[in-house]
Design an enzyme around this catalytic site. Sequence first.
Site, PDB file in Angstrom:
ATOM      1  N   CYS A  43      -3.888  -4.543 -14.181  1.00 31.38           N
ATOM      2  CA  CYS A  43      -2.675  -4.211 -14.933  1.00 31.38           C
ATOM      3  C   CYS A  43      -1.965  -5.488 -15.355  1.00 31.38           C
ATOM      4  O   CYS A  43      -2.035  -6.514 -14.676  1.00 31.38           O
ATOM      5  CB  CYS A  43      -1.741  -3.348 -14.087  1.00 31.38           C
ATOM      6  SG  CYS A  43      -0.272  -2.776 -14.987  1.00 31.38           S
ATOM      7  N   ASP A  45       1.064  -5.945 -15.199  1.00 33.59           N
ATOM      8  CA  ASP A  45       2.242  -6.094 -14.339  1.00 33.59           C
ATOM      9  C   ASP A  45       2.321  -7.495 -13.725  1.00 33.59           C
ATOM     10  O   ASP A  45       1.353  -7.978 -13.126  1.00 33.59           O
ATOM     11  CB  ASP A  45       2.181  -5.029 -13.228  1.00 33.59           C
ATOM     12  CG  ASP A  45       3.502  -4.885 -12.491  1.00 33.59           C
ATOM     13  OD1 ASP A  45       3.973  -5.879 -11.901  1.00 33.59           O
ATOM     14  OD2 ASP A  45       4.079  -3.780 -12.500  1.00 33.59           O
ATOM     15  N   ARG A  47       3.563  -8.552 -11.168  1.00 29.40           N
ATOM     16  CA  ARG A  47       3.496  -8.637  -9.705  1.00 29.40           C
ATOM     17  C   ARG A  47       2.080  -8.548  -9.162  1.00 29.40           C
ATOM     18  O   ARG A  47       1.879  -8.565  -7.945  1.00 29.40           O
ATOM     19  CB  ARG A  47       4.367  -7.524  -9.091  1.00 29.40           C
ATOM     20  CG  ARG A  47       5.834  -7.622  -9.500  1.00 29.40           C
ATOM     21  CD  ARG A  47       6.575  -6.320  -9.225  1.00 29.40           C
ATOM     22  NE  ARG A  47       6.085  -5.226 -10.070  1.00 29.40           N
ATOM     23  CZ  ARG A  47       6.552  -3.985 -10.020  1.00 29.40           C
ATOM     24  NH1 ARG A  47       7.496  -3.670  -9.153  1.00 29.40           N
ATOM     25  NH2 ARG A  47       6.059  -3.050 -10.821  1.00 29.40           N
ATOM     26  N   HIS A  99      -2.520  -0.427  -9.261  1.00 30.02           N
ATOM     27  CA  HIS A  99      -1.524  -0.706  -8.223  1.00 30.02           C
ATOM     28  C   HIS A  99      -0.529   0.433  -8.111  1.00 30.02           C
ATOM     29  O   HIS A  99      -0.179   1.067  -9.117  1.00 30.02           O
ATOM     30  CB  HIS A  99      -0.793  -2.032  -8.496  1.00 30.02           C
ATOM     31  CG  HIS A  99       0.064  -2.011  -9.737  1.00 30.02           C
ATOM     32  ND1 HIS A  99       1.434  -1.857  -9.699  1.00 30.02           N
ATOM     33  CD2 HIS A  99      -0.251  -2.083 -11.048  1.00 30.02           C
ATOM     34  CE1 HIS A  99       1.910  -1.869 -10.932  1.00 30.02           C
ATOM     35  NE2 HIS A  99       0.916  -1.998 -11.772  1.00 30.02           N
ATOM     36  N   CYS A 102       2.849   1.663 -10.473  1.00 25.23           N
ATOM     37  CA  CYS A 102       2.523   1.233 -11.844  1.00 25.23           C
ATOM     38  C   CYS A 102       3.405   1.953 -12.873  1.00 25.23           C
ATOM     39  O   CYS A 102       3.414   3.181 -12.943  1.00 25.23           O
ATOM     40  CB  CYS A 102       1.046   1.501 -12.137  1.00 25.23           C
ATOM     41  SG  CYS A 102       0.524   0.900 -13.759  1.00 25.23           S
TER      42      CYS A 102
END
Length: 211
Positions: A43, A45, A47, A99, A102
């Site tokens: 992803c 993302d 993080r 994750h 998400c």
Amino acid sequence: MSDFYKKILDNNKKWVEDKLKINPNFFEGLSKGQNPPLLWIGCSDSRVPANEIIGAAPGEVFVHRNIANMVVHSDMNMLSVLDYAVNALKVKHIIVCGHYGCGGVKAAMGNSSIGVIDNWIRHIKDVYRFHQNELDAIQNEEDRFNKFVELNVKEQVYDLAKTSIVQAAWRSGQELTIHGWVYGLNSGYVTDLGVNFKSNDELDEVYQLKF
Ligand code: CO
């Protein structure tokens, strides 16, 4: 110049110095080529930094990231990365890593329009529809969200296995295993979901390509 922007430029200088202190030929070695054993599809993302969470050094992981770690079979970007990783770099493993928490998957559970991204999220909604009975049966919303994240990863593993690129590699006897992982934002640990494909035998027959 913002503090953050200045900081990242300074960080880069420090990073180069640190690497050279340990190995004066670090960058010279890397500049000669790459031979990563792993393709990571994760992803976007911020993080979930691919290299960092698996302790991979530069040169060890070829990376593709998009919103909700999707394998969309008409996505030329994904197909190009996959083709290069499998046919040129000959990676031995592909990990699809989703994750918990998400935002893309969360959006797919709801009905709000966000913009153009709705059309990307649509692919995740298809995963919901495939597993609607199982997901709708989960009363707790957090549990349902977590299960949806996991099922989405599994579907993306299947979608990878369905591609002509992966099936052709298996057909030619190339060593290539596809794995599905979920990363815990609040723990830092990954969980292997146990969907490890090594051949197209495990696909529904309609998807199995004969070469
Ligand atoms: Co995400």
